[in-house]
Design a protein around this motif. Structure first.
Motif, PDB file in Angstrom:
ATOM      1  N   THR A 140       0.854  -1.183   0.000  1.00  0.00           N
ATOM      2  CA  THR A 140       0.000   0.000   0.000  1.00  0.00           C
ATOM      3  C   THR A 140       0.890   1.232   0.000  1.00  0.00           C
ATOM      4  OG1 THR A 140      -0.139  -0.029   2.412  1.00  0.00           O
ATOM      5  CG2 THR A 140      -1.903  -1.137   1.215  1.00  0.00           C
ATOM      6  N   ASP A 141       0.269   2.385   0.043  1.00  0.00           N
ATOM      7  CA  ASP A 141       1.008   3.640   0.002  1.00  0.00           C
ATOM      8  C   ASP A 141       1.814   3.862   1.287  1.00  0.00           C
ATOM      9  OD1 ASP A 141      -0.213   4.437  -2.491  1.00  0.00           O
ATOM     10  OD2 ASP A 141      -2.041   4.775  -1.325  1.00  0.00           O
ATOM     11  N   HIS A 142       2.817   4.717   1.160  1.00  0.00           N
ATOM     12  CA  HIS A 142       3.628   5.161   2.299  1.00  0.00           C
ATOM     13  C   HIS A 142       3.379   6.655   2.466  1.00  0.00           C
ATOM     14  CE1 HIS A 142       5.635   1.618   0.539  1.00  0.00           C
ATOM     15  NE2 HIS A 142       5.960   1.311   1.795  1.00  0.00           N
ATOM     16  N   TYR A 143       2.689   7.009   3.525  1.00  0.00           N
ATOM     17  CA  TYR A 143       2.304   8.403   3.755  1.00  0.00           C
ATOM     18  C   TYR A 143       3.311   9.073   4.675  1.00  0.00           C
ATOM     19  CZ  TYR A 143      -2.271   7.560   1.643  1.00  0.00           C
ATOM     20  OH  TYR A 143      -3.282   7.255   0.755  1.00  0.00           O
ATOM     21  N   GLY A 187       9.586  24.389  -1.425  1.00  0.00           N
ATOM     22  CA  GLY A 187       9.870  23.505  -0.295  1.00  0.00           C
ATOM     23  C   GLY A 187       8.615  22.795   0.172  1.00  0.00           C
ATOM     24  N   GLY A 188       8.615  22.372   1.424  1.00  0.00           N
ATOM     25  CA  GLY A 188       7.466  21.662   1.977  1.00  0.00           C
ATOM     26  C   GLY A 188       7.441  20.201   1.580  1.00  0.00           C
ATOM     27  N   LEU A 189       6.538  19.448   2.187  1.00  0.00           N
ATOM     28  CA  LEU A 189       6.454  18.010   1.967  1.00  0.00           C
ATOM     29  C   LEU A 189       5.192  17.623   1.211  1.00  0.00           C
ATOM     30  CD1 LEU A 189       8.496  18.140   4.452  1.00  0.00           C
ATOM     31  CD2 LEU A 189       7.747  15.803   4.897  1.00  0.00           C
ATOM     32  N   TYR A 190       5.346  16.589   0.386  1.00  0.00           N
ATOM     33  CA  TYR A 190       4.195  15.971  -0.258  1.00  0.00           C
ATOM     34  C   TYR A 190       3.380  15.223   0.793  1.00  0.00           C
ATOM     35  CZ  TYR A 190       6.765  16.846  -4.583  1.00  0.00           C
ATOM     36  OH  TYR A 190       7.439  17.439  -5.621  1.00  0.00           O
ATOM     37  N   TRP A 191       2.198  14.744   0.361  1.00  0.00           N
ATOM     38  CA  TRP A 191       1.340  13.990   1.273  1.00  0.00           C
ATOM     39  C   TRP A 191       1.800  12.544   1.369  1.00  0.00           C
ATOM     40  CZ3 TRP A 191      -4.386  12.386   0.103  1.00  0.00           C
ATOM     41  CH2 TRP A 191      -4.944  11.832   1.254  1.00  0.00           C
ATOM     42  N   PHE A 192       2.026  11.893   0.213  1.00  0.00           N
ATOM     43  CA  PHE A 192       2.463  10.508   0.247  1.00  0.00           C
ATOM     44  C   PHE A 192       3.423  10.248  -0.908  1.00  0.00           C
ATOM     45  CE2 PHE A 192      -1.563  10.591  -2.031  1.00  0.00           C
ATOM     46  CZ  PHE A 192      -1.380   9.771  -3.135  1.00  0.00           C
ATOM     47  N   GLU A 193       4.172   9.170  -0.744  1.00  0.00           N
ATOM     48  CA  GLU A 193       5.286   8.884  -1.641  1.00  0.00           C
ATOM     49  C   GLU A 193       4.843   8.668  -3.085  1.00  0.00           C
ATOM     50  OE1 GLU A 193       9.208   6.199  -0.999  1.00  0.00           O
ATOM     51  OE2 GLU A 193       7.313   5.094  -1.011  1.00  0.00           O
ATOM     52  N   GLU A 195       2.673  10.045  -4.871  1.00  0.00           N
ATOM     53  CA  GLU A 195       2.498  11.294  -5.610  1.00  0.00           C
ATOM     54  C   GLU A 195       3.498  12.289  -5.051  1.00  0.00           C
ATOM     55  OE1 GLU A 195      -0.140  12.796  -7.661  1.00  0.00           O
ATOM     56  OE2 GLU A 195      -1.436  11.078  -7.985  1.00  0.00           O
ATOM     57  N   SER A 196       4.718  12.173  -5.514  1.00  0.00           N
ATOM     58  CA  SER A 196       5.735  13.086  -4.998  1.00  0.00           C
ATOM     59  C   SER A 196       6.451  13.768  -6.155  1.00  0.00           C
ATOM     60  CB  SER A 196       6.698  12.339  -4.067  1.00  0.00           C
ATOM     61  OG  SER A 196       7.270  11.220  -4.719  1.00  0.00           O
ATOM     62  N   THR A 197       7.730  13.498  -6.320  1.00  0.00           N
ATOM     63  CA  THR A 197       8.533  14.292  -7.254  1.00  0.00           C
ATOM     64  C   THR A 197       8.104  14.164  -8.705  1.00  0.00           C
ATOM     65  OG1 THR A 197      10.124  12.471  -7.346  1.00  0.00           O
ATOM     66  CG2 THR A 197      10.560  14.241  -5.773  1.00  0.00           C
ATOM     67  N   CYS A 199       4.897  13.864  -9.879  1.00  0.00           N
ATOM     68  CA  CYS A 199       3.522  14.258 -10.191  1.00  0.00           C
ATOM     69  C   CYS A 199       3.501  15.581 -10.958  1.00  0.00           C
ATOM     70  CB  CYS A 199       2.677  14.364  -8.922  1.00  0.00           C
ATOM     71  SG  CYS A 199       3.059  15.764  -7.850  1.00  0.00           S
ATOM     72  N   THR A 200       2.506  15.703 -11.833  1.00  0.00           N
ATOM     73  CA  THR A 200       2.377  16.929 -12.629  1.00  0.00           C
ATOM     74  C   THR A 200       1.002  17.561 -12.521  1.00  0.00           C
ATOM     75  OG1 THR A 200       1.781  15.607 -14.575  1.00  0.00           O
ATOM     76  CG2 THR A 200       4.122  16.217 -14.305  1.00  0.00           C
ATOM     77  N   ASP A 201      -0.010  16.802 -12.125  1.00  0.00           N
ATOM     78  CA  ASP A 201      -1.346  17.376 -11.989  1.00  0.00           C
ATOM     79  C   ASP A 201      -2.180  16.511 -11.055  1.00  0.00           C
ATOM     80  OD1 ASP A 201      -2.166  15.125 -13.456  1.00  0.00           O
ATOM     81  OD2 ASP A 201      -2.124  16.221 -15.350  1.00  0.00           O
ATOM     82  N   GLY A 202      -3.407  16.941 -10.829  1.00  0.00           N
ATOM     83  CA  GLY A 202      -4.314  16.208  -9.958  1.00  0.00           C
ATOM     84  C   GLY A 202      -4.339  16.767  -8.549  1.00  0.00           C
ATOM     85  N   PRO A 203      -5.375  16.426  -7.771  1.00  0.00           N
ATOM     86  CA  PRO A 203      -5.545  17.003  -6.434  1.00  0.00           C
ATOM     87  C   PRO A 203      -4.474  16.606  -5.438  1.00  0.00           C
ATOM     88  CG  PRO A 203      -7.127  15.240  -6.801  1.00  0.00           C
ATOM     89  CD  PRO A 203      -6.480  15.509  -8.120  1.00  0.00           C
TER      90      PRO A 203
END
Length: 404
Positions: A140-143, A187-193, A195-197, A199-203
């Motif tokens: 599963t995802d890693h948040y 800067g700042g952190l993404y929500w989960f792995e 959808e990180s570096t 990603c180009t679109d989407g919520p």
């Protein structure tokens, strides 16, 4: 793969707004109300201390939610729920293990909960951490926020027990958390792995207040424990990014996230985002002796009390949804109260809410309503909403001990 945590939280954003008041003086709204309860609990239950109530809620969860060495996501079961709870609500039981041990209950509770945690550990070769569901259920995802709340409890377990395993595992998880930062949007952190570096679109292609605030808190605590400069540098940088990017300057509270593709800010505000920035700010003040950190924490606390409370049936209540989010704010107020006596008033309102919930917002199984005013059951069946009360009563019991 995106877990059902995404589906749940996205629907939450639409279905639940923040219940708050814009009046800076909630007390001015307070009118005399009927304090009698329709279903008073037996006298012997009313006489329980907050410490005893924390343990009573833990025992209720063992009775209703236990499944093998882990827990069910809900009781009663809900449509489409997983075999075992997701990591997020399970962390509520880690908190329970820590707080009950700190209150003087048997360490076996702490050991049992942290032993169960290992079912979620993905021991992969690069950046191992905990995943959203037990590994036996598949990948599963890693948040980053899930990992941060686990790290917080690992750190606390180390402080309570001195067991080096907890600190070493916290270091491992913190390395994963720190990998969630990059230079996009400054800067700042993404929500989960997932959808990180790339990603180009989407919520979900966004940088989030919660992950960034949690990361600042965890790394500032790690610096306090290890004196390793990488943690302090990271904590200061991510704290400043959150403060400058997602803080609403009109009230010193925090917007939820900023989308990378559109640069649009999701302006919803949650109690736990304010809470973690208060807690990170206090940590950084203790590290640096820079008064600005403390001033910022106090400003956020003042506004959080004003904005996230309203008068219900003649009594001041914190927002009547998302119990666990609210309890994060209680914990932040308790940490801040060492430096700001005004915060004691905000804690007192929490205590009155909790006492009211014990008397008037529980069902026949002893489960607490999501709405502590007792007017709506809400998502009472969710494990996390029940675990939140263990933390609430436990944190208050420890606060009361320190006040005496």
């Amino acid at each position: 793969m995106i877990s059902s945590k995404f589906t749940f939280l996205c629907s939450l954003l639409f279905l639940w707004g923040v219940s708050c008041s814009s009046d800076p003086s909630i007390e001015d709204q307070l009118e005399e109300g009927n304090e009698e309860t329709e279903n008073p609990v037996p006298e012997e239950e009313e006489s329980l201390s907050h410490k005893e109530k924390a343990k009573a809620v833990y025992d209720m969860i063992q009775s209703l939610y236990k499944k093998g060495e882990l827990y069910k996501e809900n009781f009663p079961p809900q449509s489409g729920e997983p075999e075992y709870s997701y990591l997020w609500p399970y962390v509520g039981m880690l908190t329970a293990g820590n707080v009950l041990y700190e209150l003087g209950y048997d360490r076996a509770i702490l050991d049992k909960e942290f032993s169960g945690l290992e079912a979620y550990y993905d021991d992969r070769s690069v950046l191992p951490t905990y995943q959203a569901a037990p590994v036996t259920e598949g990948p599963t995802d890693h948040y980053y926020d899930d990992s941060a709340i686990v790290a917080m409890e690992l750190i606390k377990a180390y402080e309570l027990t001195g067991d080096a395993f907890y600190l070493n595992r916290a270091k491992t998880v913190t390395a994963f958390i720190m990998s969630g930062e990059d230079s996009r949007m400054g800067g700042g952190l993404y929500w989960f792995e997932g959808e990180s570096t790339n990603c180009t679109d989407g919520p979900n292609c966004m940088k989030a207040a919660n992950t960034s605030a949690y990361a600042a808190y965890v790394t500032s605590k790690m610096y306090q424990l290890t004196n390793e400069s990488q943690y302090r540098t990271f904590a200061e940088r991510v704290y400043e990014w959150n403060y400058n990017t997602l803080r609403d300057p009109s009230d010193n509270l925090y917007w939820n996230d900023i989308n990378i593709a559109t640069e649009q800010i999701n302006t919803i505000k949650w109690t736990y985002n304010a809470a973690l920035m208060i807690m990170a700010g206090v940590n950084l003040y203790e590290i640096s002796d820079d008064q600005e950190y403390l001033n910022e924490a106090i400003a956020t606390a003042r506004s959080a009390y004003s904005k996230f409370t309203s008068v219900v049936d003649g009594q001041i209540f914190y927002q009547t949804n998302d119990s666990w989010f609210n309890v994060e704010l209680l914990s932040a107020f308790v940490q801040l109260s060492e430096y700001d006596s005004k915060t004691d008033e905000y804690i007192d309102v929490f205590i009155k809410n909790m006492d009211h919930a014990w008397e008037s917002a529980r069902n026949s199984d002893g489960q607490f309503f999501e709405d502590w005013s007792g007017n709506s059951e809400g998502r009472y069946y969710w494990l996390l909403h029940q675990a939140a009360l263990i933390e609430a009563y436990g944190v208050v019991a420890l606060y009361e001990e320190n006040q005496s």
